[in-house]
Write a protein that holds these residues in place. Sequence first.
Motif, PDB file in Angstrom:
ATOM      1  N   MET A  46      -1.026 -41.147  13.101  1.00 25.05           N
ATOM      2  CA  MET A  46      -2.245 -41.545  13.787  1.00 25.05           C
ATOM      3  C   MET A  46      -3.453 -40.958  13.060  1.00 25.05           C
ATOM      4  O   MET A  46      -3.526 -39.753  12.828  1.00 25.05           O
ATOM      5  CB  MET A  46      -2.234 -41.059  15.238  1.00 25.05           C
ATOM      6  CG  MET A  46      -3.454 -41.495  16.038  1.00 25.05           C
ATOM      7  SD  MET A  46      -3.525 -40.741  17.682  1.00 25.05           S
ATOM      8  CE  MET A  46      -3.889 -39.030  17.251  1.00 25.05           C
ATOM      9  N   ILE A  47      -4.388 -41.804  12.695  1.00 23.39           N
ATOM     10  CA  ILE A  47      -5.640 -41.359  12.086  1.00 23.39           C
ATOM     11  C   ILE A  47      -6.720 -41.241  13.158  1.00 23.39           C
ATOM     12  O   ILE A  47      -7.458 -40.263  13.222  1.00 23.39           O
ATOM     13  CB  ILE A  47      -6.081 -42.327  10.975  1.00 23.39           C
ATOM     14  CG1 ILE A  47      -4.941 -42.536   9.963  1.00 23.39           C
ATOM     15  CG2 ILE A  47      -7.314 -41.788  10.274  1.00 23.39           C
ATOM     16  CD1 ILE A  47      -4.474 -41.279   9.274  1.00 23.39           C
ATOM     17  N   VAL A 100     -10.049 -36.602   5.994  1.00 25.22           N
ATOM     18  CA  VAL A 100      -9.383 -36.808   7.281  1.00 25.22           C
ATOM     19  C   VAL A 100      -8.074 -37.561   7.092  1.00 25.22           C
ATOM     20  O   VAL A 100      -7.055 -37.216   7.700  1.00 25.22           O
ATOM     21  CB  VAL A 100     -10.323 -37.566   8.245  1.00 25.22           C
ATOM     22  CG1 VAL A 100      -9.552 -38.067   9.466  1.00 25.22           C
ATOM     23  CG2 VAL A 100     -11.460 -36.662   8.692  1.00 25.22           C
ATOM     24  N   CYS A 101      -8.066 -38.590   6.238  1.00 24.43           N
ATOM     25  CA  CYS A 101      -6.823 -39.318   5.983  1.00 24.43           C
ATOM     26  C   CYS A 101      -5.754 -38.391   5.407  1.00 24.43           C
ATOM     27  O   CYS A 101      -4.582 -38.458   5.788  1.00 24.43           O
ATOM     28  CB  CYS A 101      -7.083 -40.479   5.016  1.00 24.43           C
ATOM     29  SG  CYS A 101      -8.008 -41.846   5.733  1.00 24.43           S
ATOM     30  N   VAL A 132      -8.114 -47.688   5.354  1.00 23.50           N
ATOM     31  CA  VAL A 132      -8.384 -46.859   6.527  1.00 23.50           C
ATOM     32  C   VAL A 132      -9.577 -45.945   6.272  1.00 23.50           C
ATOM     33  O   VAL A 132     -10.423 -45.741   7.159  1.00 23.50           O
ATOM     34  CB  VAL A 132      -7.126 -46.045   6.902  1.00 23.50           C
ATOM     35  CG1 VAL A 132      -7.460 -44.971   7.930  1.00 23.50           C
ATOM     36  CG2 VAL A 132      -6.041 -46.969   7.428  1.00 23.50           C
ATOM     37  N   ALA A 133      -9.661 -45.377   5.067  1.00 23.69           N
ATOM     38  CA  ALA A 133     -10.814 -44.529   4.744  1.00 23.69           C
ATOM     39  C   ALA A 133     -12.112 -45.328   4.821  1.00 23.69           C
ATOM     40  O   ALA A 133     -13.131 -44.832   5.320  1.00 23.69           O
ATOM     41  CB  ALA A 133     -10.637 -43.927   3.347  1.00 23.69           C
ATOM     42  N   ALA A 134     -12.095 -46.573   4.344  1.00 24.89           N
ATOM     43  CA  ALA A 134     -13.279 -47.428   4.438  1.00 24.89           C
ATOM     44  C   ALA A 134     -13.621 -47.724   5.887  1.00 24.89           C
ATOM     45  O   ALA A 134     -14.799 -47.788   6.266  1.00 24.89           O
ATOM     46  CB  ALA A 134     -13.052 -48.722   3.656  1.00 24.89           C
ATOM     47  N   LYS A 177      -3.244 -48.432  -1.081  1.00 22.61           N
ATOM     48  CA  LYS A 177      -4.193 -49.455  -0.647  1.00 22.61           C
ATOM     49  C   LYS A 177      -4.486 -49.382   0.843  1.00 22.61           C
ATOM     50  O   LYS A 177      -5.644 -49.530   1.262  1.00 22.61           O
ATOM     51  CB  LYS A 177      -3.670 -50.843  -1.018  1.00 22.61           C
ATOM     52  CG  LYS A 177      -3.637 -51.121  -2.511  1.00 22.61           C
ATOM     53  CD  LYS A 177      -3.115 -52.513  -2.801  1.00 22.61           C
ATOM     54  CE  LYS A 177      -3.066 -52.773  -4.310  1.00 22.61           C
ATOM     55  NZ  LYS A 177      -2.518 -54.113  -4.622  1.00 22.61           N
ATOM     56  N   SER A 178      -3.467 -49.160   1.646  1.00 16.43           N
ATOM     57  CA  SER A 178      -3.708 -49.055   3.082  1.00 16.43           C
ATOM     58  C   SER A 178      -4.504 -47.794   3.408  1.00 16.43           C
ATOM     59  O   SER A 178      -5.348 -47.801   4.314  1.00 16.43           O
ATOM     60  CB  SER A 178      -2.380 -49.053   3.846  1.00 16.43           C
ATOM     61  OG  SER A 178      -1.551 -47.988   3.418  1.00 16.43           O
TER      62      SER A 178
END
Length: 325
Positions: free
Chosen positions: A92-93, A221-222, A202-204, A197-198
């Motif tokens: 979970m992010i 955070v990722c 998520v960072a974006a 890539k995923s």
Amino acid sequence: MLTTHEDTAMSDCSTSHKRHYEYTYRLPTPPRIVVPPPTLSADIPELSVGRVADTPDGEVDTSFLKEQNLESVVQKNMLLEWSYERRRQAQMILPWLYLGPLTAAKDKEFLVRECITMTLAIRPRETSMNGALHVGKELDLETGTIEASNYFTLISNFSRATKMINRHMAKVRQLTAAGGSPRMGKVLVFCESGNEKSAATVAAYLMETLDDFDHVKSMQVCQAQRFCVNFDDTVKNILRSHWDILTARRAVASSRVGILRSTPLPSSLQSVEPLLNSPNNSTSRQKRTIEDIIDDDDMEMDDGMDPSDKLRFSGRDITPFQDSR
């Protein structure tokens, strides 16, 4: 007197000149972007949904995301608890956003247990990962895909992925609210490994959704939540470019609608606030051309230097060689 390789690199130059700077033989590269790794003593960035998330694309309302408590989302002791087997699982992010590999998207038990409502595949071609998408459809989940054969193709799809996630969140909220029990949707973003890539997607998403959250904070955070993510120099520079695009886009939007005096700007936009609030600022104002600058009587032309060259080179010491006498 012995002559070194560096001294003879410009052998056809006069010996009366010496080099002003040290020679370098590597290819020019952009400055390194340092992302602080998650440690026991590292300060984790604070998470809060920003005002940009109210209407990210002008079509959906995601203001309900502000209701989520994000204070204790980022795990403090991930470095101690991490094990190799967790690479095959999803983490979970954010309370509504998960990041993981292809195997997690095929894990029906995980999808049901975590109440995942959408799976988003970041895949290299249209024929990839169909098995994972079929599992999602079997569980009556919404599925989405982003086709990106490389990272440079992926950067143009960052905002599209964010819109897909937020539209799904708004849809689930609206449907459950109609039934009298509004709840949050949950989205799993995955690629083959869940680390490249995923993770960049998520960072974006964090940059676009959270308040004043740049590329470094997003990657940090990722990595804190999923320790095995891989942000190499290419990905770091792509995310930095995306952050520059977001900052410029928000500055333009603020200049058009105006900035409320009671709402302070995030630190990333404070440098442009004087320009936006200037009485001379106007989006319809025509920019000056080089001819206007040349014809300007107030500009002093020293030594016959072109004004564009004067702005670029004035006060800079860029002489590669200097007279040794």
